[in-house]
Design a protein around this motif. Sequence first.
Motif, short mmCIF file in Angstrom:
data_model
loop_
_atom_site.label_atom_id
_atom_site.label_comp_id
_atom_site.label_asym_id
_atom_site.label_seq_id
_atom_site.Cartn_x
_atom_site.Cartn_y
_atom_site.Cartn_z
N GLN A 1 0.85 -1.18 0.00
CA GLN A 1 0.00 0.00 0.00
C GLN A 1 0.89 1.24 0.00
O GLN A 1 1.81 1.35 0.80
N VAL A 2 0.61 2.14 -0.92
CA VAL A 2 1.39 3.36 -1.03
C VAL A 2 0.66 4.46 -0.26
O VAL A 2 -0.49 4.76 -0.54
N GLN A 3 1.32 5.02 0.71
CA GLN A 3 0.75 6.10 1.52
C GLN A 3 1.43 7.40 1.18
O GLN A 3 2.65 7.52 1.24
N LEU A 4 0.64 8.38 0.82
CA LEU A 4 1.15 9.70 0.49
C LEU A 4 0.62 10.69 1.52
O LEU A 4 -0.53 10.58 1.95
N ALA A 5 1.43 11.68 1.87
CA ALA A 5 1.01 12.67 2.87
C ALA A 5 1.47 14.05 2.47
O ALA A 5 2.68 14.31 2.42
N GLU A 6 0.51 14.93 2.19
CA GLU A 6 0.80 16.29 1.79
C GLU A 6 0.90 17.20 3.02
O GLU A 6 0.26 16.95 4.05
N SER A 7 1.66 18.27 2.87
CA SER A 7 1.74 19.30 3.90
C SER A 7 2.18 20.60 3.23
O SER A 7 2.60 20.59 2.07
N GLY A 8 2.08 21.68 3.98
CA GLY A 8 2.58 22.96 3.49
C GLY A 8 1.54 23.94 3.03
O GLY A 8 1.88 25.07 2.66
N GLY A 9 0.28 23.54 3.03
CA GLY A 9 -0.76 24.47 2.62
C GLY A 9 -0.98 25.56 3.64
O GLY A 9 -0.41 25.52 4.74
N GLY A 10 -1.78 26.55 3.28
CA GLY A 10 -2.04 27.63 4.20
C GLY A 10 -2.72 28.79 3.50
O GLY A 10 -3.15 28.67 2.35
N LEU A 11 -2.80 29.90 4.22
CA LEU A 11 -3.42 31.12 3.72
C LEU A 11 -2.31 32.10 3.34
O LEU A 11 -1.43 32.39 4.17
N MET A 12 -2.35 32.59 2.10
CA MET A 12 -1.34 33.51 1.64
C MET A 12 -2.01 34.65 0.87
O MET A 12 -3.03 34.44 0.22
N PRO A 13 -1.41 35.83 0.90
CA PRO A 13 -1.93 36.90 0.05
C PRO A 13 -1.49 36.68 -1.39
O PRO A 13 -0.50 35.96 -1.66
N ALA A 14 -2.22 37.27 -2.29
CA ALA A 14 -1.84 37.19 -3.70
C ALA A 14 -0.42 37.72 -3.87
O ALA A 14 -0.02 38.71 -3.25
N GLY A 15 0.35 37.03 -4.72
CA GLY A 15 1.74 37.38 -4.93
C GLY A 15 2.71 36.64 -4.03
O GLY A 15 3.93 36.67 -4.26
N GLY A 16 2.19 35.96 -3.04
CA GLY A 16 3.04 35.22 -2.12
C GLY A 16 3.48 33.88 -2.66
O GLY A 16 3.14 33.50 -3.80
N SER A 17 4.20 33.15 -1.84
CA SER A 17 4.74 31.85 -2.23
C SER A 17 4.45 30.81 -1.16
O SER A 17 4.38 31.13 0.03
N LEU A 18 4.30 29.58 -1.60
CA LEU A 18 4.17 28.44 -0.71
C LEU A 18 4.92 27.27 -1.32
O LEU A 18 5.03 27.16 -2.55
N ARG A 19 5.43 26.40 -0.46
CA ARG A 19 6.00 25.15 -0.93
C ARG A 19 5.24 23.99 -0.32
O ARG A 19 5.22 23.83 0.91
N LEU A 20 4.60 23.23 -1.17
CA LEU A 20 3.90 22.04 -0.73
C LEU A 20 4.86 20.86 -0.73
O LEU A 20 5.74 20.77 -1.60
N SER A 21 4.65 19.97 0.22
CA SER A 21 5.49 18.77 0.31
C SER A 21 4.61 17.53 0.29
O SER A 21 3.47 17.55 0.77
N CYS A 22 5.14 16.48 -0.28
CA CYS A 22 4.45 15.19 -0.30
C CYS A 22 5.44 14.14 0.18
O CYS A 22 6.47 13.90 -0.47
N ALA A 23 5.15 13.54 1.31
CA ALA A 23 6.00 12.49 1.85
C ALA A 23 5.59 11.15 1.25
O ALA A 23 4.41 10.78 1.27
N LEU A 24 6.56 10.46 0.71
CA LEU A 24 6.32 9.17 0.07
C LEU A 24 6.78 8.05 1.00
O LEU A 24 7.58 8.29 1.90
N PRO A 25 6.31 6.83 0.77
CA PRO A 25 6.78 5.70 1.58
C PRO A 25 8.29 5.54 1.48
O PRO A 25 8.93 6.03 0.57
N GLY A 26 8.84 4.84 2.42
CA GLY A 26 10.29 4.76 2.56
C GLY A 26 10.99 3.85 1.57
O GLY A 26 11.79 3.03 1.94
#
Length: 124
Positions: A1-26
Amino acid sequence: QVQLAESGGGLMPAGGSLRLSCALPGRAFDAHVIAWFRQAPGYDRRFVAGINWKSGNTEIQDFAEGRFTISRDDAKNMLYLQMNNLKPEDTADYYCAATFGPAIPHTPSQYLYWGHGTQVTVSS
């Protein structure tokens, strides 16, 4: 079973930046394609960017070209989506998904494994 887990979302003003992450199985996903999708309220889930883990080939949607970058860290088994110059229309739940390659499908139904998503909200 492949488990994926996202993180890094949030509230940002227009023009801002975010980095999303996805953790994959080992373990390395030599035979897998990993991609980012997003789904805004009332809309279908849509392909954002994807990478063939073995070859490093990437694809990115036109709306993300020049603003978003998909990348990976083999040692950490992590996938990233760097999002710059965010716009209110980027507001959505962002999902990490995996399937078998070598092609990078753009259709959600062709992906076998999904994370639970991370919410991105961009204010105007």
